[in-house]
Design an enzyme around this catalytic site. Structure first.
Site, PDB file in Angstrom:
ATOM      1  N   PRO A  10       0.673  -1.190   0.173  1.00 26.74           N
ATOM      2  CA  PRO A  10      -0.057   0.014  -0.001  1.00 26.74           C
ATOM      3  C   PRO A  10       0.806   1.156  -0.055  1.00 26.74           C
ATOM      4  CG  PRO A  10      -0.047  -1.151   2.227  1.00 26.74           C
ATOM      5  CD  PRO A  10       0.541  -1.977   1.061  1.00 26.74           C
ATOM      6  N   ASN A  11       0.290   2.274  -0.796  1.00 24.87           N
ATOM      7  CA  ASN A  11       0.892   3.722  -0.721  1.00 24.87           C
ATOM      8  C   ASN A  11       2.304   3.606  -1.682  1.00 24.87           C
ATOM      9  OD1 ASN A  11      -1.130   4.831   0.826  1.00 24.87           O
ATOM     10  ND2 ASN A  11      -0.043   3.771   2.669  1.00 24.87           N
ATOM     11  N   ARG A  18       5.628  10.700  -2.319  1.00 24.58           N
ATOM     12  CA  ARG A  18       5.475  10.410  -1.031  1.00 24.58           C
ATOM     13  C   ARG A  18       6.785  10.558  -0.309  1.00 24.58           C
ATOM     14  NH1 ARG A  18       4.790   4.657   1.097  1.00 24.58           N
ATOM     15  NH2 ARG A  18       4.378   4.796   3.208  1.00 24.58           N
ATOM     16  N   TYR A  23      11.608   7.897   0.903  1.00 24.24           N
ATOM     17  CA  TYR A  23      11.355   6.778  -0.250  1.00 24.24           C
ATOM     18  C   TYR A  23      12.073   7.081  -1.589  1.00 24.24           C
ATOM     19  CZ  TYR A  23       8.256   5.124   3.321  1.00 24.24           C
ATOM     20  OH  TYR A  23       7.792   4.862   4.652  1.00 24.24           O
ATOM     21  N   ASN A  74       7.796  -5.899  -1.108  1.00 19.26           N
ATOM     22  CA  ASN A  74       7.965  -4.843  -0.186  1.00 19.26           C
ATOM     23  C   ASN A  74       6.392  -4.700   0.388  1.00 19.26           C
ATOM     24  OD1 ASN A  74       7.885  -2.319   0.987  1.00 19.26           O
ATOM     25  ND2 ASN A  74       8.902  -1.301  -0.384  1.00 19.26           N
ATOM     26  N   ALA A  77       3.274  -0.925   4.336  1.00 19.00           N
ATOM     27  CA  ALA A  77       2.748  -0.863   5.914  1.00 19.00           C
ATOM     28  C   ALA A  77       2.334  -2.200   6.450  1.00 19.00           C
ATOM     29  CB  ALA A  77       1.600   0.036   6.052  1.00 19.00           C
ATOM     30  N   GLU A  98      12.295  -9.854   1.182  1.00 31.23           N
ATOM     31  CA  GLU A  98      11.693  -8.816   1.412  1.00 31.23           C
ATOM     32  C   GLU A  98      12.532  -7.521   1.392  1.00 31.23           C
ATOM     33  OE1 GLU A  98      11.037  -8.855   6.016  1.00 31.23           O
ATOM     34  OE2 GLU A  98      10.335  -7.143   6.126  1.00 31.23           O
ATOM     35  N   HIS A 100      12.634  -3.304   1.363  1.00 28.13           N
ATOM     36  CA  HIS A 100      12.229  -1.920   1.766  1.00 28.13           C
ATOM     37  C   HIS A 100      13.015  -0.928   1.422  1.00 28.13           C
ATOM     38  CE1 HIS A 100       9.563  -3.777   4.607  1.00 28.13           C
ATOM     39  NE2 HIS A 100      10.461  -4.514   4.893  1.00 28.13           N
ATOM     40  N   ARG A 107      14.005   3.720  12.075  1.00 25.14           N
ATOM     41  CA  ARG A 107      12.867   4.731  12.113  1.00 25.14           C
ATOM     42  C   ARG A 107      12.061   4.431  13.471  1.00 25.14           C
ATOM     43  NH1 ARG A 107       9.743   4.539   6.358  1.00 25.14           N
ATOM     44  NH2 ARG A 107       8.955   6.403   7.356  1.00 25.14           N
TER      45      ARG A 107
END
Ligand code: DQA
Length: 154
Positions: A10-11, A18, A23, A74, A77, A98, A100, A107
Site C-alpha cells: 500500500p501507498n 510521497r 522513499y 515490499n 505498512a 523482503e 524496503h 525509524r
C-alpha cells in the site's frame, strides 16, 4: 527461464511524491521499468504488481503457485501488521526476499518489527530503488545455489 514476481504494498503507488526523504523521488513506474530492464539483462522474466489491498496481495501470492520461482516483496505498512501475507507466503512456499526502500530499523519502533522477516530468505532495507535490485539479485543467487545443490544430490 527464471521468473520473479515483485509485489509492492500500500501507498507505494504514490512513490515519487510521497515522503521523498524516506522513499526517494522515483515513481513506481520508473522503479518498475528499472526492474524489468535489470531482469532483461539478467536473462530472467519479471512481473510487477502493486495493490493497496491486503487481500489482493494475498491473491497475487496464491496466484504465483506453479508460475513463479521467487517473490520479491515490499509489503509496505503490511510488513508490520499482516498475518494474512505471512500465512500466504508460508502456504505457497515460494522462496521470498523482503525489501524496503528505507531502513525500517532506523525509524519508529513499530517499523522495526516485520511479520515476515523470519520466513524469508533475507531482508534488504535502506537502499532506495537499489533495495529491489539487490533483492532480485539475491533471489537469483539463491535459486542458482539451490539448483547446484539439487544437481549434486542426484
Ligand atoms: C516501507 C517501510 C514501511 O514501514 C512503510 O509503511 C512503507 C514503505 C519501505 O519501503 O521503506 O510504506 O516498506
Amino acid at each position: 527461464m527464471m521468473h520473479i514476481l515483485v509485489l509492492h504494498g500500500p501507498n507505494l503507488n504514490l512513490l515519487g511524491g510521497r515522503e521523498p526523504e524516506w522513499y526517494g523521488r522515483h515513481s513506481l513506474d520508473e522503479i518498475n521499468q528499472k526492474l524489468l530492464a535489470f531482469g532483461g539483462q539478467a536473462g530472467i522474466t519479471i512481473e510487477t504488481f502493486q495493490s493497496n489491498a491486503e487481500g489482493a496481495l494475498v491473491d497475487a501470492i496464491q496466484g504465483a503457485i506453479g508460475k513463479t520461482d521467487a517473490i520479491v516483496i515490499n509489503p509496505a505498512a503490511y510488513t508490520h501488521t499482516s498475518v494474512a501475507i505471512r500465512d500466504a507466503l508460508l502456504a505457497v512456499g515460494i522462496p521470498t526476499v523482503e525489501v524496503h526502500l528505507s531502513n525500517i530499523h532506523g525509524r519508529e519502533s513499530f517499523r522495526k518489527r516485520s511479520l515476515i522477516a523470519d520466513i524469508v530468505i533475507g531482508q534488504i532495507a535502506g537502499f532506495g530503488t537499489q533495495s529491489y535490485l539487490l533483492g532480485i539479485q539475491g533471489a537469483i543467487d539463491y535459486l542458482q545455489t539451490q539448483t547446484i545443490k539439487e544437481d549434486k544430490t542426484v
